[in-house]
Scaffold this active site. Structure first.
Site, short mmCIF file in Angstrom:
data_model
loop_
_atom_site.label_atom_id
_atom_site.label_comp_id
_atom_site.label_asym_id
_atom_site.label_seq_id
_atom_site.Cartn_x
_atom_site.Cartn_y
_atom_site.Cartn_z
N ASN A 1 -7.69 -6.87 9.24
CA ASN A 1 -6.23 -6.82 8.55
C ASN A 1 -5.48 -7.75 9.93
O ASN A 1 -5.06 -8.95 9.66
CB ASN A 1 -5.49 -5.51 8.37
CG ASN A 1 -6.18 -4.87 7.41
OD1 ASN A 1 -6.78 -5.55 6.27
ND2 ASN A 1 -6.22 -3.49 7.45
N GLY B 1 1.32 4.75 11.60
CA GLY B 1 0.61 3.69 10.96
C GLY B 1 0.56 3.88 9.46
O GLY B 1 0.97 4.80 9.04
N VAL B 2 -0.11 2.80 8.88
CA VAL B 2 -0.12 3.00 7.34
C VAL B 2 -1.36 3.67 6.85
O VAL B 2 -2.46 3.63 7.69
CB VAL B 2 -0.03 1.74 6.77
CG1 VAL B 2 1.43 1.21 6.94
CG2 VAL B 2 -0.78 0.50 7.18
N GLY B 3 -1.46 4.16 5.78
CA GLY B 3 -2.89 4.35 5.14
C GLY B 3 -2.88 5.86 5.04
O GLY B 3 -2.11 6.61 5.23
N GLY C 1 1.58 -3.80 14.04
CA GLY C 1 2.65 -3.25 15.00
C GLY C 1 1.93 -2.36 16.20
O GLY C 1 2.60 -1.81 16.89
N VAL D 1 -5.03 8.07 6.56
CA VAL D 1 -4.96 9.08 7.77
C VAL D 1 -3.50 9.22 8.12
O VAL D 1 -3.20 10.53 8.33
CB VAL D 1 -5.82 8.41 8.83
CG1 VAL D 1 -5.76 9.69 10.07
CG2 VAL D 1 -7.42 8.38 8.52
N GLU E 1 7.53 1.51 11.42
CA GLU E 1 7.61 0.39 10.53
C GLU E 1 7.77 0.73 9.25
O GLU E 1 8.62 0.29 8.61
CB GLU E 1 6.14 -0.30 10.72
CG GLU E 1 5.83 -0.81 11.99
CD GLU E 1 4.36 -1.38 12.04
OE1 GLU E 1 3.95 -2.26 12.92
OE2 GLU E 1 3.56 -1.14 11.13
O1 0RQ Z 1 -14.19 -0.76 5.00
O2 0RQ Z 1 -13.42 -0.61 2.78
O3 0RQ Z 1 -15.24 -2.21 3.28
O4 0RQ Z 1 -15.48 0.23 3.37
O5 0RQ Z 1 -13.09 -0.58 7.59
O6 0RQ Z 1 -11.35 1.65 7.15
O7 0RQ Z 1 -11.61 3.91 7.28
O8 0RQ Z 1 -10.83 2.97 4.99
O9 0RQ Z 1 -9.62 2.95 7.12
O10 0RQ Z 1 -7.85 2.09 5.50
O11 0RQ Z 1 -7.32 3.34 7.29
O12 0RQ Z 1 -8.36 1.14 7.70
C1 0RQ Z 1 -7.93 0.14 11.36
C2 0RQ Z 1 -8.54 -1.27 9.58
C3 0RQ Z 1 -8.30 1.28 9.41
C4 0RQ Z 1 -6.34 -0.17 9.63
C5 0RQ Z 1 -7.80 -0.05 9.92
C6 0RQ Z 1 -14.37 -0.21 7.66
C7 0RQ Z 1 -14.33 0.74 6.50
C8 0RQ Z 1 -13.66 0.11 5.39
C9 0RQ Z 1 -11.16 0.25 6.26
P1 0RQ Z 1 -14.58 -0.93 3.47
P2 0RQ Z 1 -10.92 3.01 6.55
P3 0RQ Z 1 -8.08 2.64 7.01
C10 0RQ Z 1 0.58 0.03 10.95
C11 0RQ Z 1 -0.03 -0.32 12.35
C12 0RQ Z 1 -4.52 -2.26 12.51
C13 0RQ Z 1 -2.99 -2.40 12.47
C14 0RQ Z 1 -2.37 -1.13 12.76
C15 0RQ Z 1 -5.58 -1.48 10.47
C16 0RQ Z 1 -12.51 -0.75 6.46
O13 0RQ Z 1 -5.59 0.97 9.95
O14 0RQ Z 1 -5.89 -2.50 10.02
O15 0RQ Z 1 -2.70 -0.07 13.08
N1 0RQ Z 1 -5.03 -1.07 11.54
N2 0RQ Z 1 -0.92 -1.29 12.44
O16 0RQ Z 1 -15.90 1.02 6.24
C17 0RQ Z 1 -17.22 -1.40 11.06
C18 0RQ Z 1 -16.40 0.48 12.19
C19 0RQ Z 1 -15.49 0.84 10.89
C20 0RQ Z 1 -15.64 -0.06 9.82
C21 0RQ Z 1 -14.08 1.30 9.69
N3 0RQ Z 1 -16.20 1.15 13.11
N4 0RQ Z 1 -17.07 -0.69 12.13
N5 0RQ Z 1 -16.24 -1.09 9.82
N6 0RQ Z 1 -14.61 0.43 9.17
N7 0RQ Z 1 -14.55 1.65 10.91
C22 0RQ Z 1 0.60 -1.08 9.82
C23 0RQ Z 1 1.12 -2.49 10.32
O17 0RQ Z 1 1.36 -2.69 11.13
C24 0RQ Z 1 1.77 -3.22 9.14
#
Ligand code: 0RQ
Length: 498
Positions: free
Chosen positions: A378, A263-265, A382, A267, A288
């Site tokens: 978001n 995935g992206v980001g 994928g 981690v 992707e």
């Molecule tokens: O919020 O920015 O307001 O503090 O969620 O969390 O830890 O910065 O992680 O940026 O890697 O995103 C799942 C959202 C993770 C992303 C997700 C809050 C946390 C923060 C972001 P703030 P982090 P990341 C490839 C495959 C779905 C699509 C996917 C995503 C914000 O990876 O959108 O995987 N994935 N696609 O504070 C409440 C919890 C939380 C929480 C984190 N348990 N409860 N808030 N946060 N955990 C991509 C494509 O397909 C294009």
């Protein structure tokens, strides 16, 4: 751009961004290129946003995935988006999705092109706006840093506007493999059996007549820097690399693993960096989004090939790619997201899927999209395409969020994107839970023991044991009145702690 528009007859169609944007009418379905902040049109959307500022109206916007600030950002700022699909990450747009202003259809990315071709998404596409490196003699489009859904939108639309972006190096030509499947009942197998298989054309078939306007643009992709790899991401990366070593040793994975999807980001980037430091070689990638880590793997001589739908590195990564494009392009290929994310291909070639969760529950269900069960973050992107169909499906999350006030391991997910049936491995900075072959009650103990934060471990075990007792050891023990009480507590008090 004259040298990039290779048929001189097309030169008459070159207009300003304002003139092209004037073609777009209220409520039109607009399909654009772009997947992550890569390869999306910029000049026409900016001109459209300016026009909307003066004469407010809205369009329905369909892209590949998230796009850069010149498209989602500019249009959201003028409240110009009525319906949006299939994925987004823009702050203003997210707020409008969560205040009822924008109707957001969050889709598996592999499915969005097919739905558009079938006209399910509120009719057909009225206009496709596509970023290009060049237009061939025959009016076919050479894409730029992403493929996304551009080929299907061009195929479906009556009218195509091409933005020829001179900031995109012409050497991108040849890095694309464009294949649009036939639709059922005529569909044939997608003939990808290895990540480096070429099955289509190096351009988007379009033709001279469909192109209505051509616009020059020199705005660069709005790529963003990555954060430093934090301690948690580093630990997660270590746990997953250890698991892969074990799987190889026990004969369940070949020595060079199987094609990796990541995935992206931050981690995801940390995990790929973990491979650079590991002793794995001859790795392949079927994913992707291609980010900086892939260039590190190429430089370290550890990557045989990477197939994706978008090249979305950090700003320094993009410069590095542009400066060494001749070297990197031999190992990289961009496909339409329908093929990059194809469930059929993922299952056939045996992908190792690695994506990020917002929260996981004690039975292995995963929420990737919703905050406290209600607010869209978001989108599923994928992750579902790969999670259901991979050979090995892994999800990562830090064990807590918001400085420990939220446990990312909960009794019951407040929204479920990936069911317990799809998820093999969950990893947090606390450890790794291997769920393969386990019943829900066995899974609960492993997830709580290995993945939960010590602050929440006793609370989770207490919940599980009381639920187990109350249901007389039911298959999936729950206390229905309590299952979502952790989320309720956070909403009411600002912490999940008791
Ligand atoms: O919020 O920015 O307001 O503090 O969620 O969390 O830890 O910065 O992680 O940026 O890697 O995103 C799942 C959202 C993770 C992303 C997700 C809050 C946390 C923060 C972001 P703030 P982090 P990341 C490839 C495959 C779905 C699509 C996917 C995503 C914000 O990876 O959108 O995987 N994935 N696609 O504070 C409440 C919890 C939380 C929480 C984190 N348990 N409860 N808030 N946060 N955990 C991509 C494509 O397909 C294009």
């Amino acid at each position: 751009i004259l040298d990039r528009v290779r048929n001189t007859a097309l030169h008459a169609k070159i207009v300003s961004a304002e003139e092209a944007a004037a073609f777009i009418k209220p409520n039109m379905n607009v399909g654009t290129s772009g997947f992550t902040p890569a390869g999306y049109p910029k000049a026409v959307p900016l001109a459209l946003a300016k026009r909307m500022e003066k004469e407010p109206f809205q369009i329905n916007l369909w892209t590949g995935a998230s796009v850069g600030k010149e498209l989602d950002g500019a249009l959201a700022k003028v409240h110009g988006i009525k319906r949006r699909m299939p994925y987004q990450t823009n702050k203003d747009l997210r707020a409008q999705i969560n205040n009822g202003e924008v109707q957001y259809c969050d889709l598996h990315l592999s499915e969005s092109a097919q739905l558009a071709r079938y006209g399910y998404m509120g009719g057909k596409i009225d206009v496709a706006i596509v970023e290009a490196c060049a237009i061939t003699e025959d009016g076919n489009i050479i894409p730029t840093t992403s493929m996304g859904n551009a080929a299907s939108y061009v195929q479906t639309a009556d009218v195509v506007i091409v933005e020829v972006n001179t900031s995109q190096p012409i050497e991108l030509e040849g890095m694309h493999d464009v294949y649009v499947p036939l639709d059922p009942p005529h569909r044939l197998p997608i003939p990808v059996v290895k990540p480096n298989d070429h099955i289509g054309t190096p351009y988007i078939p379009c033709g001279l007549d469909k192109i209505k306007y051509i616009v020059a643009c020199d705005i660069k992709d709005d790529v963003r820097p990555f954060g430093e790899i934090d301690e948690n991401s580093h630990k997660i990366s270590q746990y997953i690399i250890d698991l892969f070593h074990k799987e190889v040793k026990e004969g369940r994975l070949p020595a060079n693993l199987l094609p990796i999807q990541s995935g992206v980001g931050n981690v995801a980037n940390a995990v790929i960096s973990g491979f650079v430091d590991s002793d794995f070689t001859d790795l392949s990638v079927y994913t992707e989004v291609i980010q900086d880590g892939m260039f590190d793997l190429i430089d370290a001589g550890k990557l045989s090939f990477a197939s994706g739908t978008s090249l979305s590195p950090s700003p320094t990564g993009l410069d590095r790619f542009y400066n060494n494009i001749k070297k990197y392009r031999k190992k990289l290929l961009l496909r339409p997201q329908e093929i990059a994310n194809s469930p059929e291909v993922a299952r056939r070639i045996g992908i190792i899927a690695m994506n990020t969760a917002i929260e996981c529950d004690i039975y292995g269900n995963v929420n990737s999209t919703h905050i406290m069960g209600t607010k869209m973050m978001n989108g599923i992107g994928g992750s579902g395409d790969f999670a259901r169909n991979a050979y090995l499906t892994c999800f990562f999350t830090a064990s807590t969020a918001k400085d420990g006030l939220i446990s990312s391991i909960v009794p019951m997910c407040s929204h479920i994107d990936h069911t317990e049936h799809d998820v093999d491995i969950i990893v947090t900075e606390q450890g790794l839970a291997d769920l393969r072959g386990l019943s829900p009650r066995e899974r609960a103990r492993v997830i709580i023991e290995n993945c939960a934060h010590p602050d929440y471990k006793p609370m989770l075990m207490d919940y599980f044991e009381r639920a187990d007792k109350a249901t007389k050891h039911a298959h999936t023990p729950h206390l229905l009145k309590e299952a979502l009480s952790w989320h309720e507590r956070f909403v009411e008090t600002g912490t999940m702690k008791q």
